[in-house]
Scaffold this motif. Structure first.
Motif, mmCIF file in Angstrom:
data_model
loop_
_atom_site.group_PDB
_atom_site.id
_atom_site.type_symbol
_atom_site.label_atom_id
_atom_site.label_comp_id
_atom_site.label_asym_id
_atom_site.label_seq_id
_atom_site.Cartn_x
_atom_site.Cartn_y
_atom_site.Cartn_z
ATOM 1 N N PHE A 27 -7.710 -2.049 -5.369
ATOM 2 C CA PHE A 27 -7.247 -1.520 -4.090
ATOM 3 C C PHE A 27 -6.999 -0.037 -4.268
ATOM 4 C CE2 PHE A 27 -6.068 -6.009 -3.376
ATOM 5 C CZ PHE A 27 -6.659 -6.193 -2.134
ATOM 6 N N ALA A 28 -7.791 0.793 -3.555
ATOM 7 C CA ALA A 28 -7.686 2.247 -3.666
ATOM 8 C C ALA A 28 -7.098 2.811 -2.393
ATOM 9 C CB ALA A 28 -9.061 2.862 -3.927
ATOM 10 N N GLY A 29 -6.161 3.765 -2.536
ATOM 11 C CA GLY A 29 -5.505 4.366 -1.380
ATOM 12 C C GLY A 29 -6.469 5.202 -0.568
ATOM 13 N N ALA A 30 -6.421 5.046 0.757
ATOM 14 C CA ALA A 30 -7.261 5.832 1.655
ATOM 15 C C ALA A 30 -6.435 6.689 2.605
ATOM 16 C CB ALA A 30 -8.180 4.911 2.459
ATOM 17 N N ALA A 31 -5.199 6.273 2.928
ATOM 18 C CA ALA A 31 -4.322 7.033 3.824
ATOM 19 C C ALA A 31 -2.892 6.583 3.563
ATOM 20 C CB ALA A 31 -4.704 6.797 5.276
ATOM 21 N N GLY A 32 -1.956 7.440 3.909
ATOM 22 C CA GLY A 32 -0.556 7.071 3.708
ATOM 23 C C GLY A 32 0.385 8.085 4.324
ATOM 24 N N PHE A 33 1.659 7.726 4.415
ATOM 25 C CA PHE A 33 2.714 8.645 4.875
ATOM 26 C C PHE A 33 4.018 8.226 4.197
ATOM 27 C CE2 PHE A 33 3.019 5.077 7.747
ATOM 28 C CZ PHE A 33 4.379 4.916 7.965
ATOM 29 N N GLY A 34 4.891 9.231 4.006
ATOM 30 C CA GLY A 34 6.200 8.959 3.405
ATOM 31 C C GLY A 34 6.154 8.532 1.967
ATOM 32 N N LEU A 35 5.051 8.823 1.246
ATOM 33 C CA LEU A 35 4.933 8.378 -0.135
ATOM 34 C C LEU A 35 5.439 9.407 -1.131
ATOM 35 C CD1 LEU A 35 1.350 6.808 -0.073
ATOM 36 C CD2 LEU A 35 3.533 5.639 0.197
ATOM 37 N N GLY A 36 5.431 10.672 -0.732
ATOM 38 C CA GLY A 36 5.787 11.723 -1.672
ATOM 39 C C GLY A 36 4.677 12.062 -2.632
ATOM 40 N N ARG A 37 3.466 11.566 -2.377
ATOM 41 C CA ARG A 37 2.301 11.821 -3.225
ATOM 42 C C ARG A 37 1.044 11.609 -2.387
ATOM 43 N NH1 ARG A 37 1.952 6.755 -7.376
ATOM 44 N NH2 ARG A 37 -0.045 7.753 -7.834
ATOM 45 N N ASP A 38 -0.099 12.028 -2.936
ATOM 46 C CA ASP A 38 -1.372 11.831 -2.249
ATOM 47 C C ASP A 38 -1.737 10.348 -2.271
ATOM 48 O OD1 ASP A 38 -3.847 11.953 -1.106
ATOM 49 O OD2 ASP A 38 -4.772 13.214 -2.652
ATOM 50 N N ALA A 39 -1.989 9.820 -1.077
ATOM 51 C CA ALA A 39 -2.300 8.394 -0.983
ATOM 52 C C ALA A 39 -3.547 8.048 -1.760
ATOM 53 C CB ALA A 39 -2.457 7.997 0.479
ATOM 54 N N ARG A 40 -4.472 8.980 -1.924
ATOM 55 C CA ARG A 40 -5.723 8.681 -2.627
ATOM 56 C C ARG A 40 -5.525 8.497 -4.131
ATOM 57 N NH1 ARG A 40 -6.670 12.022 1.497
ATOM 58 N NH2 ARG A 40 -8.334 11.491 2.982
ATOM 59 N N ALA A 63 -13.116 -7.740 8.295
ATOM 60 C CA ALA A 63 -14.161 -7.513 9.295
ATOM 61 C C ALA A 63 -15.340 -8.408 8.971
ATOM 62 C CB ALA A 63 -14.600 -6.045 9.310
ATOM 63 N N PHE A 64 -15.718 -9.247 9.934
ATOM 64 C CA PHE A 64 -16.852 -10.148 9.754
ATOM 65 C C PHE A 64 -16.674 -11.020 8.503
ATOM 66 C CE2 PHE A 64 -18.401 -5.933 11.249
ATOM 67 C CZ PHE A 64 -18.474 -6.258 12.583
ATOM 68 N N ASP A 65 -15.435 -11.554 8.349
ATOM 69 C CA ASP A 65 -15.078 -12.431 7.225
ATOM 70 C C ASP A 65 -15.187 -11.735 5.874
ATOM 71 O OD1 ASP A 65 -14.578 -14.564 8.933
ATOM 72 O OD2 ASP A 65 -16.677 -15.220 8.899
ATOM 73 N N LYS A 66 -15.141 -10.417 5.882
ATOM 74 C CA LYS A 66 -15.202 -9.658 4.642
ATOM 75 C C LYS A 66 -13.858 -8.984 4.409
ATOM 76 C CE LYS A 66 -17.641 -5.861 2.372
ATOM 77 N NZ LYS A 66 -18.704 -4.826 2.514
ATOM 78 N N ASP A 67 -13.328 -9.077 3.175
ATOM 79 C CA ASP A 67 -12.055 -8.454 2.832
ATOM 80 C C ASP A 67 -12.269 -6.954 2.661
ATOM 81 O OD1 ASP A 67 -10.953 -10.941 2.885
ATOM 82 O OD2 ASP A 67 -10.990 -11.242 0.709
ATOM 83 N N VAL A 68 -11.707 -6.183 3.585
ATOM 84 C CA VAL A 68 -11.868 -4.732 3.542
ATOM 85 C C VAL A 68 -10.715 -4.083 2.805
ATOM 86 C CG1 VAL A 68 -12.077 -2.646 4.948
ATOM 87 C CG2 VAL A 68 -13.188 -4.766 5.677
ATOM 88 N N GLY A 69 -9.497 -4.565 3.010
ATOM 89 C CA GLY A 69 -8.316 -3.977 2.374
ATOM 90 C C GLY A 69 -7.056 -4.482 3.031
ATOM 91 N N VAL A 70 -5.942 -3.739 2.804
ATOM 92 C CA VAL A 70 -4.650 -4.104 3.405
ATOM 93 C C VAL A 70 -3.920 -2.843 3.815
ATOM 94 C CG1 VAL A 70 -4.366 -6.289 2.159
ATOM 95 C CG2 VAL A 70 -3.540 -4.152 1.132
ATOM 96 N N VAL A 71 -2.941 -3.017 4.741
ATOM 97 C CA VAL A 71 -2.001 -1.968 5.112
ATOM 98 C C VAL A 71 -0.608 -2.458 4.723
ATOM 99 C CG1 VAL A 71 -0.959 -0.670 6.999
ATOM 100 C CG2 VAL A 71 -3.422 -1.109 6.993
ATOM 101 N N GLY A 123 4.219 4.135 4.383
ATOM 102 C CA GLY A 123 3.137 3.160 4.452
ATOM 103 C C GLY A 123 1.914 3.664 3.710
ATOM 104 N N VAL A 124 1.029 2.733 3.334
ATOM 105 C CA VAL A 124 -0.194 3.091 2.649
ATOM 106 C C VAL A 124 -1.301 2.134 3.095
ATOM 107 C CG1 VAL A 124 0.290 1.605 0.644
ATOM 108 C CG2 VAL A 124 -1.243 3.547 0.386
ATOM 109 N N LEU A 125 -2.513 2.660 3.243
ATOM 110 C CA LEU A 125 -3.693 1.870 3.594
ATOM 111 C C LEU A 125 -4.567 1.815 2.357
ATOM 112 C CD1 LEU A 125 -5.691 2.012 6.869
ATOM 113 C CD2 LEU A 125 -6.883 1.870 4.706
ATOM 114 N N LEU A 126 -4.803 0.601 1.868
ATOM 115 C CA LEU A 126 -5.557 0.383 0.645
ATOM 116 C C LEU A 126 -6.892 -0.295 0.972
ATOM 117 C CD1 LEU A 126 -2.614 -1.076 -1.459
ATOM 118 C CD2 LEU A 126 -3.468 1.259 -1.556
ATOM 119 N N LEU A 127 -7.992 0.260 0.448
ATOM 120 C CA LEU A 127 -9.320 -0.324 0.625
ATOM 121 C C LEU A 127 -9.761 -0.981 -0.668
ATOM 122 C CD1 LEU A 127 -11.141 2.505 2.624
ATOM 123 C CD2 LEU A 127 -9.985 0.481 3.501
#
Length: 880
Positions: free
Chosen positions: A189-202, A255-263, A179-183
């Motif tokens: 969309f920039a990576g902020a956290a992740g697991f199982g990617l085999g690379r740095d999520a950032r 958050a507050f009708d603002k697009d923050v990112g996706v998971v 999984g990856v969390l993109l902001l």
């Protein structure tokens, strides 16, 4: 230290789990160790089978429930069902082997089937409880993490840790393998956290338009589930290059009708679709994560603004505390360098009319450099970019030596000192430029943000105000010293005038002249002060007051030697006091002379200040002497007038306070005392008149006011009442008095009084009261009750009809008539009161009338420590 900090941060996620019930936590522990639980359960089943096989005559099959229950609370329902079937098979085998199969044992088998089914159901229920409990724990952890972010997140480190934790737990709950969390940042969309990617999520960065799945989820504001293999690039877009996608769950972060990112979460196709509760749980956690990310951004921005405000506040405080220009320059340099993290600073004084810059401060390499040849001066042509900053309202930023705004001399200076960035800001007060500040960065070419420029301009505005005030400081300080001196003098003069006014009732001309002379010495600052009389060519010193150590006789002789200055008319005064028309002080021969205007019969015409101790006489000295001369003339006039009026009024009132008439059968005592020894003329009075054989009129009253006017009014009231008393009752006499006062003298003060007729033969008292305390009557030691009716004071309201009260008194009666100065006597805040008055009268009732009156007054005076605030009149009448 860093490991300890990380441990503390992780503790807050575990805390939420610890607050869940212990039973749930124990079940989760068993579920996390399935191999150990299975081994223990298998051993238990084998042991029960062994006992059932070896020990005949007993049914051990029921003990299979123990290991089966252990499996039910820790394993999946399928495993529990298989184990239950095995246990039933073993039980049936034992029954057949031992030939125990009958109706009773068949019931045991039925019981075993029911018990096994119940354990399978229990296993299913516990599995669901554990699942929802796990969801609740994760939600609580996310909520607490969000609260922590709001409370103390000042950078991204804490936020990144929370995002990593949230994503990993989400993956566990939905059975995802990666999984990856993109902001979302500036269309990417920039990576902020992740697991199982085999690379740095950032390192993951995907353009917003290249990730259709994210656009779809954010637009719908709900989770999107797709089979990425079937959907292809139309769904995953460029993200497929960063991670392997199969069964994909895309969660919007809003958050507050603002697009923050996706998971984005993915798992293999063979694991099937995501369950509904998994999706709902994931959406809830995603909402917490979105709020945490947004709040963290706000907190970081707030922290930055708070720092800017603190810098501005500290700078303004530094400027306010700095008294000298050099201190302000130093504060400006250090505050600006700290705020912008730059290396060097120059401050110039600007002369716009001459088009010149004068270097005041040069700071570089962590020290202030002193110019070798004074303060260098540069023309606007030499420093073109600096001149542009002077003429511009905004800052000028130079990031290269090739900037065309630099003059040749500036370019050489820029390169010589190794500057990479230059910021020039003018110091302005409204539209007036008073200085210029130039800041330099020697490490890198800086792109200064709008916030940094605004911060620098704000600090410079405060600096400009401080510098402008510092330049006026010396002038203000001199003015302040002069004003302080005059304020002290005026305050002393005011205090002297008030004190002199208060003492007019006791002062004599000699003491007034002495006080004024001392005031002249203190306020004007001279060796001596004199009150001089001048008549024709004769000069006489009426009063001489000298400072300490000066011989009065020698100084008086010296003053008389300068009598020409005293006799010359003040036609062309050196000083004048325009606000005091009658005073024109002149300065001659070391004397400051002011005429005394007064019609008092005291031979004093000039107030003279002799020999100024420091410097010449000033206009302020002349004004002070004129004021004191006017005060002296007025005080002499008022003191003599007061003494004259006081003597007349005292003589008048003494004549009015006559001895009581002799009435056979009556004892009469009278007593009068003014409020103070120095003001013996008041408005209280009494009168006693014989109305015929055995009859006495007693009147006690109080005219509002003091002095000669009050004494005269009391005489008028007294003779009016005498005239009216012969024709009617006390009430009728007071009614006629009230009407006459309002008709003939409506502007005169009102009167309170009590009027009583005493008849000795009939032991009868008739009385009426006009706003005055009622008489007190004792029969022996005991109070004798009498009516308490009373009406308004006389001279207040027309048409008042006063009531006459008639009372027959017993033998040995004492009557006390008095004014309120007796009952209202004070000791601190405590009043003597009528109750104390009644007790005092009873305590001394055996005394003769005059002694009783004196005793009453003495007791009240002792209570008030000898100080009576009001006049007091007492009349005591004793019946046989």
């Amino acid at each position: 230290m860093e490991g300890s900090t990380r441990t503390q941060r992780s503790a807050r996620f575990v805390a939420a789990a610890r607050r869940h019930p212990q039973v749930v936590r124990r079940l989760e522990w068993l579920q996390r160790h399935p191999a150990a639980v299975a081994a223990v359960a298998a051993a238990g089943i084998a042991f029960v089978f062994y006992l059932d096989l070896r020990v005949e005559g007993l049914m051990w099959a029921g003990f299979y429930l123990v290991p089966l229950t252990l499996l039910a609370v820790s394993m999946r329902p399928r495993v529990v069902g298989v184990a239950a079937v095995v246990c039933l098979g073993l039980t049936l085998g034992v029954m057949l082997t031992q030939d125990m199969l009958n109706v009773d044992t068949a019931l045991v088998l039925v019981y075993g089937v029911l018990a096994g089914s119940a354990l399978v159901m229990l296993s299913y229920l516990l599995e669901r409880v554990s699942l929802y409990s796990s969801y609740a724990i994760v939600r609580a952890q996310m909520a607490e993490a969000t609260a922590d972010i709001i409370g103390w997140a000042h950078d991204r480190e804490d936020l990144d840790e929370m995002l990593e934790y949230a994503l990993e737990r989400l993956g566990e709950q939905v059975d995802a393998v990666s999984g990856v969390l993109l902001l979302r940042e500036d269309g990417v969309f920039a990576g902020a956290a992740g697991f199982g990617l085999g690379r740095d999520a950032r390192s993951v960065r995907v353009a917003a338009q290249a990730l259709p799945a994210a656009t779809e989820a954010l637009a719908a504001d709900r989770a999107v589930v797709r089979d990425a293999i079937l959907a292809g690039d139309a769904f995953a877009g460029d993200l497929a290059a960063s991670m392997s996608l199969e069964r994909v769950l895309v969660l919007p972060l809003k958050a507050f009708d603002k697009d923050v990112g996706v998971v984005v979460l993915t798992r293999p196709r063979e694991r099937g679709d995501y369950r509904e509760e998994q999706i709902l749980f994931a959406e809830a956690v995603a909402s917490y994560v979105a709020v945490a990310v947004e709040n963290a951004g706000l907190m970081i921005e707030l922290s930055s603004r708070r720092r800017a405000l603190e810098l501005v506040r500290d700078a303004s405080l530094d400027f306010a505390q700095a008294g000298e220009t050099s201190e302000i320059h130093e504060a400006v340099v250090m505050r600006l360098l700290t705020a912008l993290d730059m290396d060097a600073c120059d401050i110039y004084d600007v002369d716009v009319e001459r088009a010149e810059l004068r270097l005041l401060v040069n700071y570089g390499e962590s020290s202030f450099d002193e110019p070798e040849s004074g303060e260098p001066v540069y023309s606007f042509e030499q420093f073109a970019s600096s001149a542009a900053a002077v003429h511009s309202r905004g800052p000028i930023v130079i990031t290269s030596a090739d900037d065309p705004r630099l003059s040749e001399e500036e370019r050489a200076y820029f390169l010589r000192n190794g500057h990479k960035t230059q910021l020039s800001i003018s110091l302005r007060i409204r539209d007036r430029v008073i200085g210029l500040v130039e800041l330099f960065d020697n490490e890198e070419t800086r792109v200064l943000s709008t916030e940094e420029l605004d911060l620098a301009r704000t600090i410079c505005r405060f600096a400009a105000l401080a510098l402008d005030k510092a330049r006026l400081y010396e002038e203000q300080r001199a003015t302040s010293r002069r004003l302080d001196q005059q304020t002290v003098q005026l305050t002393q003069l005011q205090a002297f005038s008030l004190e002199l006014s208060r003492s007019l009732d006791t002062a004599v001309p000699e003491s007034i002249m002495s006080e004024v002379g001392e005031a002249v010495i203190e306020l004007v600052g001279v060796r001596a002060a004199a009150i001089v009389s001048c008549e024709a060519d004769v000069v006489g010193v009426r009063k001489m007051v000298t400072s300490h150590g000066v011989d009065p006789a020698a100084l008086e002789a010296d003053l008389l030697g300068r009598r020409r200055a005293l006799l010359t008319p003040p036609a062309d005064p050196f000083l004048s006091a325009p606000n005091i028309a009658s005073s024109r002080p002149v300065d001659r021969d070391g004397l400051l002379i002011a005429p005394i205007e007064s019609d008092a019969p005291v031979n004093a015409s000039l107030l003279v200040a002799v020999d100024k101790l420091e410097g010449p006489f000033t206009a302020a000295d002349g004004l002070l002497l004129s004021t004191l001369a006017a005060q002296l003339g007025s005080s002499l006039h008022n003191a003599i007038a007061y003494q004259r009026e006081h003597a007349i009024a005292e003589t008048f009132q003494t004549a009015l306070l006559m001895d009581p008439p002799v009435i056979p059968g009556l004892e009469i005592g009278v007593c009068y005392r003014a409020a103070t020894d120095s003001a013996r003329v008041g408005g209280d009075f009494y009168d006693l008149v014989s109305l015929g054989p055995g009859r006495l009129m007693v009147m006690v009253g109080d005219v509002c006011g003091k002095g000669l006017a009050a004494a005269a009014q009391s005489a008028v009231v007294r003779y009016m009442v005498r005239a009216y008393a012969a024709d009617g009752s006390p009430g009728e006499a007071l009614s006629r008095l009230n009407s006459t006062l309002l008709t003939q003298s409506p502007s005169q003060p009102f009167v309170t009084l009590v009027l009583a007729y005493v008849d000795v033969a009939r032991h009868l008292i008739e009385y009426a009261s006009a706003g005055h305390p009622r008489p007190l009557v004792l029969a022996g030691r005991d109070e004798f009750p009498i009516p308490t009716e009373g009406d308004l004071p006389a001279g207040v309201q027309r048409g008042v009809v006063y009531t006459t009260n008639r009372v027959v008194l017993p033998d040995d009666s004492s009557i006390l008539l008095y004014t309120d100065g007796l009952s209202d006597a004070r000791r601190g805040r405590e009043l003597f009161t009528e109750n104390r008055l009644r007790k005092t009268l009873a305590a001394h009732h055996e005394l003769p009338a005059q002694e009783l009156a004196d005793a009453m007054l003495g007791t009240v005076a002792d209570f008030a420590d000898g100080v009576l605030d009001d006049d007091t009149a007492i009349v005591v009448v004793k019946l046989p």
